[in-house]
Design an enzyme around this catalytic site. Structure first.
Site, PDB file in Angstrom:
ATOM      1  N   GLY A  62       4.783  10.520  -8.604  1.00  0.00           N
ATOM      2  CA  GLY A  62       5.515   9.380  -9.124  1.00  0.00           C
ATOM      3  C   GLY A  62       6.255   8.637  -8.024  1.00  0.00           C
ATOM      4  N   ASP A  70      -3.594 -14.137  -3.296  1.00  0.00           N
ATOM      5  CA  ASP A  70      -4.298 -15.031  -4.212  1.00  0.00           C
ATOM      6  C   ASP A  70      -5.411 -14.253  -4.901  1.00  0.00           C
ATOM      7  OD1 ASP A  70      -6.286 -14.734  -2.307  1.00  0.00           O
ATOM      8  OD2 ASP A  70      -6.004 -16.722  -1.434  1.00  0.00           O
ATOM      9  N   ASP A 108     -10.085  -9.327   2.286  1.00  0.00           N
ATOM     10  CA  ASP A 108     -10.676 -10.556   1.743  1.00  0.00           C
ATOM     11  C   ASP A 108     -10.492 -11.688   2.748  1.00  0.00           C
ATOM     12  OD1 ASP A 108      -8.259 -11.944   1.360  1.00  0.00           O
ATOM     13  OD2 ASP A 108      -8.359 -11.939  -0.813  1.00  0.00           O
ATOM     14  N   THR A 163      -8.548 -14.190   2.802  1.00  0.00           N
ATOM     15  CA  THR A 163      -7.171 -14.671   2.984  1.00  0.00           C
ATOM     16  C   THR A 163      -6.251 -13.453   3.038  1.00  0.00           C
ATOM     17  OG1 THR A 163      -6.931 -14.928   0.578  1.00  0.00           O
ATOM     18  CG2 THR A 163      -7.604 -16.869   1.833  1.00  0.00           C
ATOM     19  N   ARG A 217       0.830  -1.209   0.000  1.00  0.00           N
ATOM     20  CA  ARG A 217       0.000   0.000   0.000  1.00  0.00           C
ATOM     21  C   ARG A 217       0.867   1.264   0.000  1.00  0.00           C
ATOM     22  NH1 ARG A 217      -3.136   2.461   4.685  1.00  0.00           N
ATOM     23  NH2 ARG A 217      -4.690   3.815   3.717  1.00  0.00           N
ATOM     24  N   HIS A 252      -5.706  -5.706  -3.032  1.00  0.00           N
ATOM     25  CA  HIS A 252      -6.587  -5.759  -1.871  1.00  0.00           C
ATOM     26  C   HIS A 252      -6.762  -7.182  -1.350  1.00  0.00           C
ATOM     27  CE1 HIS A 252      -8.709  -1.647  -2.758  1.00  0.00           C
ATOM     28  NE2 HIS A 252      -7.463  -1.520  -2.341  1.00  0.00           N
ATOM     29  N   THR A 253      -6.131  -8.143  -2.010  1.00  0.00           N
ATOM     30  CA  THR A 253      -6.125  -9.499  -1.458  1.00  0.00           C
ATOM     31  C   THR A 253      -5.316  -9.530  -0.153  1.00  0.00           C
ATOM     32  OG1 THR A 253      -5.669 -11.827  -1.923  1.00  0.00           O
ATOM     33  CG2 THR A 253      -4.063 -10.249  -2.739  1.00  0.00           C
ATOM     34  N   ASN A 284      -3.087   8.816   4.378  1.00  0.00           N
ATOM     35  CA  ASN A 284      -1.868   8.091   4.744  1.00  0.00           C
ATOM     36  C   ASN A 284      -1.668   7.917   6.247  1.00  0.00           C
ATOM     37  OD1 ASN A 284      -1.134   7.760   2.083  1.00  0.00           O
ATOM     38  ND2 ASN A 284       0.211   9.555   2.034  1.00  0.00           N
ATOM     39  N   ASP A 323       2.882   6.041  -2.746  1.00  0.00           N
ATOM     40  CA  ASP A 323       4.038   6.823  -3.181  1.00  0.00           C
ATOM     41  C   ASP A 323       3.939   7.140  -4.669  1.00  0.00           C
ATOM     42  OD1 ASP A 323       6.605   8.062  -2.987  1.00  0.00           O
ATOM     43  OD2 ASP A 323       7.533   6.246  -3.775  1.00  0.00           O
ATOM     44  N   ASP A 333       8.899   8.289  -6.098  1.00  0.00           N
ATOM     45  CA  ASP A 333      10.111   9.031  -5.722  1.00  0.00           C
ATOM     46  C   ASP A 333      10.406   8.981  -4.236  1.00  0.00           C
ATOM     47  OD1 ASP A 333       8.082  10.626  -4.757  1.00  0.00           O
ATOM     48  OD2 ASP A 333       8.866  12.507  -5.584  1.00  0.00           O
TER      49      ASP A 333
END
Length: 318
Positions: A70, A249, A242, A244, A60, A189-190, A92, A65, A72
């Site tokens: 970009g 996965d 999720d 897991t 994340r 987001h897994t 953040n 970032d 950096d």
């Protein structure tokens, strides 16, 4: 193993992205700091052994970032004086595991002083986070420079968890990323966890006529409500993204098709024919998801907007 992508496939992806990362190279530190990959991987592995949330945090962090100025390393800088830095911007506040990057930098400075950028360390750490979680491995193009500007106000540029598909498409396209990149990168987001504040809009007062988002599976919505009761003041309450949450996965896509997504921005992927088809594709094939994820991660992490230096400490401008 399903989570391993063949080297031939990886080479094909790297060749196809050469023009996107012309200033970057997988062999950038071959002569100046050949230990860079093993040192970063060691720092990530050590931290993960003590805290299973580290991989999702690093992935994340890298995303946040790259979407502001970009890739950096500007998200790593600390607030100084009257200038409030990115890490203290509202989106953040929940970022953590900065110490992993700091530890890797300290170890690198001991063997290759002034050579490896913090931005490269973060890109490598994000890859290692995925691999350590059972996901694919890939060659990370390197050679980023560290930025010298970090402003909390610019974190408004980050896609919000309440975004609809039009807002998501605009946010990604502004950075040269496609709808396919949007769906593939959403698969990150897994891993991870969402605080109640990120999805309260779906389970309480969704509309004047509906308390709950009708696209949510009823029993799943009830479960979320029990975790995030409107009167619940428990700090850090929320839900895994999720089923897991510490394993990389394609469960995220499977649950999305079952009405068991967490964020509005997840559900939004089912409101456009192109993104909906991709969700279905990745839900049915772990290999297709991994292939797309690797390609999109390399593409995203190759967004460089003119970093200026190699920081000696990742939280301070030289």
């Amino acid at each position: 193993m399903a989570s391993t992508i063949g080297m031939v496939l990886l080479m094909m992806i790297m060749v196809s992205l050469t023009s996107l990362a012309s200033a970057l190279s997988v062999n950038y530190y071959e002569h100046t700091c050949p230990q860079v990959e093993s040192i970063v991987a060691g720092a990530v592995h050590k931290a993960t052994m003590n805290d299973k949330t580290v991989p999702s945090a690093l992935l994340r962090m890298h995303f946040h970032d790259c979407f502001v100025r970009g890739c950096d390393g500007s998200v790593l800088l600390k607030t100084k004086g009257k200038n409030k830095a990115e890490k203290d911007g509202p989106p953040n506040i929940s970022l953590h595991a900065f110490y992993v990057i700091d530890n890797a930098k300290k170890a690198l400075e001991a063997v290759c002083p002034g050579v490896v950028s913090c931005a490269d360390i973060l890109a490598l750490a994000a890859r290692d986070a995925v691999t350590l979680s059972g996901g694919p491995n890939w060659e990370v193009p390197k050679g980023r420079k560290d930025g010298i500007i970090s402003k909390a106000t610019e974190t408004r540029q980050l896609p919000a968890p309440t975004f609809n598909i039009s807002q998501l498409q605009q946010s990604f396209s502004q950075r040269g990323l496609s709808l396919q990149d949007l769906v593939a990168l959403s698969g990150g987001h897994t891993l991870g966890f969402a605080h109640c504040s990120s999805f309260q809009n779906r389970i309480h007062k969704f509309s004047p006529k509906q308390a709950v988002d009708p696209s949510l599976n009823p029993s799943f919505a009830s479960n979320l409500q029990s975790k995030c009761h409107i009167k619940n003041k428990v700090k850090n309450s929320g839900s895994p993204l999720d089923s897991t949450a510490t394993y990389f996965d394609n469960a995220y896509y499977k649950l999305l098709l079952q009405g068991k997504s967490i964020l509005s921005s997840d559900q939004a992927l089912l409101t456009h024919p192109t993104t909906k088809a991709l969700v279905s594709k990745y839900a049915h094939s772990q290999m297709e998801f991994e292939r797309a994820f690797v390609k999109s991660m390399i593409k995203m992490s190759s967004i460089t907007n003119g970093g200026k230096q190699i920081r000696l400490q990742c939280n301070l401008v030289r």
